[in-house]
Each structure stands twice: as C-alpha cells, then as structure tokens.
Scaffold this motif. Structure first.
Motif, PDB file in Angstrom:
ATOM      1  N   ASP A 156      25.781   7.784   5.167  1.00  0.00           N
ATOM      2  CA  ASP A 156      25.386   6.395   5.419  1.00  0.00           C
ATOM      3  C   ASP A 156      24.951   6.165   6.858  1.00  0.00           C
ATOM      4  OD1 ASP A 156      25.942   5.760   2.802  1.00  0.00           O
ATOM      5  OD2 ASP A 156      27.967   5.024   3.214  1.00  0.00           O
ATOM      6  N   ALA A 157      25.313   7.086   7.751  1.00  0.00           N
ATOM      7  CA  ALA A 157      24.913   6.947   9.154  1.00  0.00           C
ATOM      8  C   ALA A 157      23.428   7.236   9.339  1.00  0.00           C
ATOM      9  CB  ALA A 157      25.735   7.897  10.028  1.00  0.00           C
ATOM     10  N   PHE A 158      22.827   7.921   8.379  1.00  0.00           N
ATOM     11  CA  PHE A 158      21.411   8.288   8.475  1.00  0.00           C
ATOM     12  C   PHE A 158      20.596   7.328   7.609  1.00  0.00           C
ATOM     13  CE2 PHE A 158      24.046  12.100   8.930  1.00  0.00           C
ATOM     14  CZ  PHE A 158      23.733  12.449  10.245  1.00  0.00           C
ATOM     15  N   THR A 159      20.159   6.264   8.218  1.00  0.00           N
ATOM     16  CA  THR A 159      19.462   5.195   7.475  1.00  0.00           C
ATOM     17  C   THR A 159      18.140   5.662   6.886  1.00  0.00           C
ATOM     18  OG1 THR A 159      18.522   4.427   9.580  1.00  0.00           O
ATOM     19  CG2 THR A 159      20.551   3.373   8.824  1.00  0.00           C
ATOM     20  N   TRP A 160      17.595   6.766   7.386  1.00  0.00           N
ATOM     21  CA  TRP A 160      16.321   7.265   6.879  1.00  0.00           C
ATOM     22  C   TRP A 160      16.491   8.028   5.558  1.00  0.00           C
ATOM     23  CZ3 TRP A 160      17.085  12.509   6.991  1.00  0.00           C
ATOM     24  CH2 TRP A 160      17.972  12.997   7.963  1.00  0.00           C
TER      25      TRP A 160
ATOM     26  N   PHE B 165      34.633   2.238  21.249  1.00  0.00           N
ATOM     27  CA  PHE B 165      34.613   3.704  21.262  1.00  0.00           C
ATOM     28  C   PHE B 165      34.286   4.246  19.883  1.00  0.00           C
ATOM     29  CE2 PHE B 165      36.899   7.723  20.552  1.00  0.00           C
ATOM     30  CZ  PHE B 165      36.233   8.525  21.473  1.00  0.00           C
ATOM     31  N   HIS B 166      34.920   3.674  18.850  1.00  0.00           N
ATOM     32  CA  HIS B 166      34.640   4.103  17.482  1.00  0.00           C
ATOM     33  C   HIS B 166      33.159   3.932  17.136  1.00  0.00           C
ATOM     34  CE1 HIS B 166      39.051   3.625  15.901  1.00  0.00           C
ATOM     35  NE2 HIS B 166      38.862   4.706  16.629  1.00  0.00           N
ATOM     36  N   GLU B 167      32.569   2.854  17.613  1.00  0.00           N
ATOM     37  CA  GLU B 167      31.158   2.576  17.345  1.00  0.00           C
ATOM     38  C   GLU B 167      30.274   3.730  17.813  1.00  0.00           C
ATOM     39  OE1 GLU B 167      28.207   0.145  15.771  1.00  0.00           O
ATOM     40  OE2 GLU B 167      30.279  -0.535  15.976  1.00  0.00           O
ATOM     41  N   GLU B 168      30.511   4.174  19.057  1.00  0.00           N
ATOM     42  CA  GLU B 168      29.720   5.283  19.610  1.00  0.00           C
ATOM     43  C   GLU B 168      30.134   6.618  19.001  1.00  0.00           C
ATOM     44  OE1 GLU B 168      27.137   4.797  21.524  1.00  0.00           O
ATOM     45  OE2 GLU B 168      27.539   2.647  21.404  1.00  0.00           O
ATOM     46  N   PHE B 169      31.420   6.783  18.802  1.00  0.00           N
ATOM     47  CA  PHE B 169      31.931   8.042  18.266  1.00  0.00           C
ATOM     48  C   PHE B 169      31.345   8.345  16.899  1.00  0.00           C
ATOM     49  CE2 PHE B 169      35.012  10.212  15.527  1.00  0.00           C
ATOM     50  CZ  PHE B 169      35.194  11.394  16.229  1.00  0.00           C
ATOM     51  N   LEU B 170      31.268   7.327  16.039  1.00  0.00           N
ATOM     52  CA  LEU B 170      30.762   7.535  14.684  1.00  0.00           C
ATOM     53  C   LEU B 170      29.311   8.001  14.691  1.00  0.00           C
ATOM     54  CD1 LEU B 170      32.388   4.481  12.866  1.00  0.00           C
ATOM     55  CD2 LEU B 170      32.813   6.901  12.369  1.00  0.00           C
ATOM     56  N   HIS B 171      28.503   7.505  15.622  1.00  0.00           N
ATOM     57  CA  HIS B 171      27.105   7.949  15.716  1.00  0.00           C
ATOM     58  C   HIS B 171      27.032   9.448  16.024  1.00  0.00           C
ATOM     59  CE1 HIS B 171      25.367   4.041  15.244  1.00  0.00           C
ATOM     60  NE2 HIS B 171      25.932   3.543  16.335  1.00  0.00           N
ATOM     61  N   VAL B 172      27.855   9.889  16.975  1.00  0.00           N
ATOM     62  CA  VAL B 172      27.848  11.298  17.379  1.00  0.00           C
ATOM     63  C   VAL B 172      28.475  12.173  16.302  1.00  0.00           C
ATOM     64  CG1 VAL B 172      28.703  12.950  19.089  1.00  0.00           C
ATOM     65  CG2 VAL B 172      27.930  10.682  19.824  1.00  0.00           C
ATOM     66  N   TRP B 173      29.605  11.725  15.765  1.00  0.00           N
ATOM     67  CA  TRP B 173      30.342  12.553  14.800  1.00  0.00           C
ATOM     68  C   TRP B 173      29.567  12.753  13.501  1.00  0.00           C
ATOM     69  CZ3 TRP B 173      33.826  15.778  16.117  1.00  0.00           C
ATOM     70  CH2 TRP B 173      34.668  16.368  15.169  1.00  0.00           C
ATOM     71  N   ALA B 174      28.771  11.779  13.107  1.00  0.00           N
ATOM     72  CA  ALA B 174      27.963  11.923  11.886  1.00  0.00           C
ATOM     73  C   ALA B 174      27.027  13.116  12.010  1.00  0.00           C
ATOM     74  CB  ALA B 174      27.169  10.644  11.630  1.00  0.00           C
ATOM     75  N   TRP B 175      26.455  13.306  13.198  1.00  0.00           N
ATOM     76  CA  TRP B 175      25.557  14.443  13.428  1.00  0.00           C
ATOM     77  C   TRP B 175      26.328  15.758  13.421  1.00  0.00           C
ATOM     78  CZ3 TRP B 175      20.553  14.811  12.938  1.00  0.00           C
ATOM     79  CH2 TRP B 175      19.765  13.646  13.025  1.00  0.00           C
ATOM     80  N   ILE B 176      27.511  15.749  14.003  1.00  0.00           N
ATOM     81  CA  ILE B 176      28.327  16.964  14.012  1.00  0.00           C
ATOM     82  C   ILE B 176      28.688  17.365  12.582  1.00  0.00           C
ATOM     83  CG2 ILE B 176      30.591  17.902  14.656  1.00  0.00           C
ATOM     84  CD1 ILE B 176      30.397  16.298  17.243  1.00  0.00           C
ATOM     85  N   VAL B 177      29.095  16.383  11.774  1.00  0.00           N
ATOM     86  CA  VAL B 177      29.434  16.653  10.371  1.00  0.00           C
ATOM     87  C   VAL B 177      28.238  17.249   9.635  1.00  0.00           C
ATOM     88  CG1 VAL B 177      30.068  15.609   8.153  1.00  0.00           C
ATOM     89  CG2 VAL B 177      31.209  14.868  10.246  1.00  0.00           C
ATOM     90  N   SER B 178      27.073  16.643   9.801  1.00  0.00           N
ATOM     91  CA  SER B 178      25.880  17.093   9.071  1.00  0.00           C
ATOM     92  C   SER B 178      25.404  18.462   9.545  1.00  0.00           C
ATOM     93  CB  SER B 178      24.758  16.062   9.206  1.00  0.00           C
ATOM     94  OG  SER B 178      24.401  15.876  10.555  1.00  0.00           O
ATOM     95  N   LEU B 179      25.435  18.711  10.845  1.00  0.00           N
ATOM     96  CA  LEU B 179      24.965  19.998  11.378  1.00  0.00           C
ATOM     97  C   LEU B 179      25.878  21.145  10.941  1.00  0.00           C
ATOM     98  CD1 LEU B 179      23.838  18.967  14.985  1.00  0.00           C
ATOM     99  CD2 LEU B 179      22.379  19.570  13.042  1.00  0.00           C
TER     100      LEU B 179
END
Length: 345
Positions: free
Chosen positions: A30-34, A305-319
């Motif tokens: 859901d973090a990847f709106t595209w 902090f959670h707001e910014e963390f979730l943006h970064v962590w979503a990429w880590i999870v996907s990669l």
C-alpha cells in the motif's frame, strides 16, 4: 545425486514463502501508490495459486507415515508446522482484502486452519516439554517462536472477521502466544549462553530473526484488538524496534564473516527456505507499525517518526523480497538444469 523422489519433495518450512509474500501484499504494498488495485489482485491470485501447490505438497507428505514421524520426532524442526498455520492466516487476510466477496469461503478455510492451530498447540506443549528436559542437547533457534507467530496470526484474522468475539477469548489467545514466546526465548538464550560452543557463521540461522518478528505479530494482534493503552504500546514498539536493530546487526556481522570465509555466492547469495523468515519479519514489523500509526487510539510522540520510518521501511521490505525471489528463482533454475542433464545422461 538426488533421486527423483527427493527432488519432488517440498521443504516443510515452505509455508514461510506464503507468509513473506502474503504480508507484503497485506501491508507494505500500500506504500507504493503506483501499484494499482488490479495489479495487486493479480499478484494475490498468483499467491493463492502458489499456496495451493505448496499446501497440496505439504499435505501429501504429511499423509506419509515416514514423513510425519520424521517431522514430529525432532522437537525443534517440528515447529515449522507453525508456518503452515501462519501462512494460511496471512493468505486469508490477503484474500479478504482484495476479494471481500470471498469472505464466507475464507471463513471456512480459517475454520480448518483454527483446528490445525489447535493440533499444533498440542504438539508445541509436548515439544516444549521435551526441550526443557535437556535444553542444551538441542540446537534450539528462532523456529520455536513460530508457536507465537501461529497463535497471533489466528487472532488477527479473528479480530478482522469476527469483531464481536469475547474479549476474554482474545486476551487468552494473545497471552498464550506471549507465554510461548517467553518459553521459546528462554530456551534460545540457554542454547547460546550455556550450550555447546558455537560460531556466528555456522550456528546463527536466519530463523533467529523471528526473535523480533514474533513480537511484531504480537504487537499487531494487540493493536488490532485495542487491548492495551497507547503509552504501553509505544514502549512495546520501542522494545521490538531495539530487538530488530540488535538481531539484524548480528546478521550483518554474520554476513560479513560468511563472505570472508565462503565468498559472496556461498556466503550470502545461496538460497535457503529459512531466509523467507526475514522477509516475513520485516513485513510484519511494517504491518505492526502501520496499523498502530493509522489508529488514532495509539497516537503518540513517535507519530512523526513513524510517518518517515514507514516510507523507508516499505522500500527495505520490497527490496529484500525481490532479492529473495531472485535467489529462489535461481535455485529452482539450477535444479531444473540438473534434472535436464540427468535425463540427457
């Protein structure tokens, strides 16, 4: 050389594949709106097809007396059955998310999954007793914490589909999962603190990431049920975050040591089914944090902090998930190539 029969066998821990991909489709995607809804649906259908193949193979092996006895006779490996329960639970949540019209069919599936969970709980009680008799005689690791993961995964589905369930039932189930976590973690500490000499390279498996993953899914079960206050859950989240950093720091040290000793390919780029546990724990921490972040009941000072963390962590999870899929495909390609060579010869 592997026999054809061995090549057709599936690792009992393969439920972790469904857990890892499923939690990504349930939360992180859901973090990847595209990524549009139709694409997510197609991925979900593909996961359902993969799950059907894996569980069909697992059931076939479970019906074989020799395979069943082999699995249940070893206390530590027997806990991989928790990945079967958790895999179905996660998949059920994914199915309801993208295909709400299937909720009745999914409830039937979860009824059978709940029965399987009860059977697994009986096995856990017996196996934990066996491990506690001689904790240093077994190479205990994070797989024993799948007792917690399986339990909390069932609770999360109950909360989502049956919001009117008695609070006492939810408290009891979450407490049972937490109790199993305490026992499992204590056994792991004894194994590494008082057991035989061990090395980080050879004796620290990927499944030890479940040390923080089991707490993440416990946190998700709690915030989904709204059983504890925002202040307590803020402290709980911090504990999980610190554990995640600590365990994954050890993993990075282990990776560096393995590369120096074995080279890049054998050190970190060789596929093993246990590696999916990391993808699941990363995805579960995202789901825990996201659910807590989106619920005003848990509004706290960590919100920015959670707001910014979730943006970064979503990429880590996907990669990490993409990397694991690459290793998986490469491993299966090697197996297919070896089969082709055997036929030619």
């Amino acid at each position: 050389m592997k026999t054809e029969e061995n090549n057709n066998r599936i690792d009992p821990a393969s439920g972790a594949i469904i857990m890892a991909i499923g939690i990504f489709l349930y939360a992180s995607i859901d973090a990847f709106t595209w990524v549009n809804h139709m694409t997510a649906k197609i991925l979900s259908v593909s996961l359902i097809g993969l799950a059907a193949f894996i569980y069909k193979s697992l059931i076939k092996q479970l019906l074989s007396k020799s395979d069943r006895v082999l699995l249940l006779s070893k206390p530590v490996p027997s806990f991989v059955m928790g990945s079967w329960v958790a895999g179905i639970s996660v998949l059920s949540n994914v199915a309801v998310k993208y295909f709400p019209d299937l909720s009745v069919a999914v409830q039937v599936v979860m009824l059978f999954n709940t029965l399987m969970w009860l059977g697994f709980m009986a096995s856990c009680v017996y196996q934990f007793k066996e491990l506690m008799k001689r904790p240093t005689a077994h190479s205990i690791h994070g797989v024993v914490l799948l007792a917690t993961v399986a339990t909390q995964s069932v609770v999360i589905f109950w909360v989502k589909l049956y919001p009117s369930l008695p609070e006492g039932l939810l408290v009891g189930a979450i407490s049972l999962g937490t109790f199993f976590y305490v026992i499992g973690l204590a056994l792991i500490i004894v194994r590494y603190g008082r057991g035989n000499r061990w090395t980080l390279v050879e004796d620290w498996p990927s499944t030890n990431c479940i040390i923080h993953g089991a707490l993440s899914i416990t946190g998700l079960a709690i915030v989904s049920s709204e059983l504890l206050s925002g202040r307590i859950m803020m402290v709980f989240w911090l504990v999980v975050f610190v554990l995640l950093i600590g365990v994954e720091w050890l993993e990075m040290v282990r990776a560096a040591k393995r590369v120096r000793k074995l080279g890049w390919e054998k050190g970190i780029f060789t596929y093993h089914v246990s590696q999916w546990s990391r993808n699941f724990t990363f995805g579960m921490f995202y789901a825990f944090t996201m659910t807590m972040h989106d619920n005003p009941y848990y509004l706290n000072s960590f919100y920015p902090f959670h707001e910014e963390f979730l943006h970064v962590w979503a990429w880590i999870v996907s990669l990490f998930l993409i990397a694991e899929m690459g290793l998986w495909v490469g491993s299966n390609r090697s197996l297919l190539d070896s089969k082709s060579k055997e036929r030619v010869s």
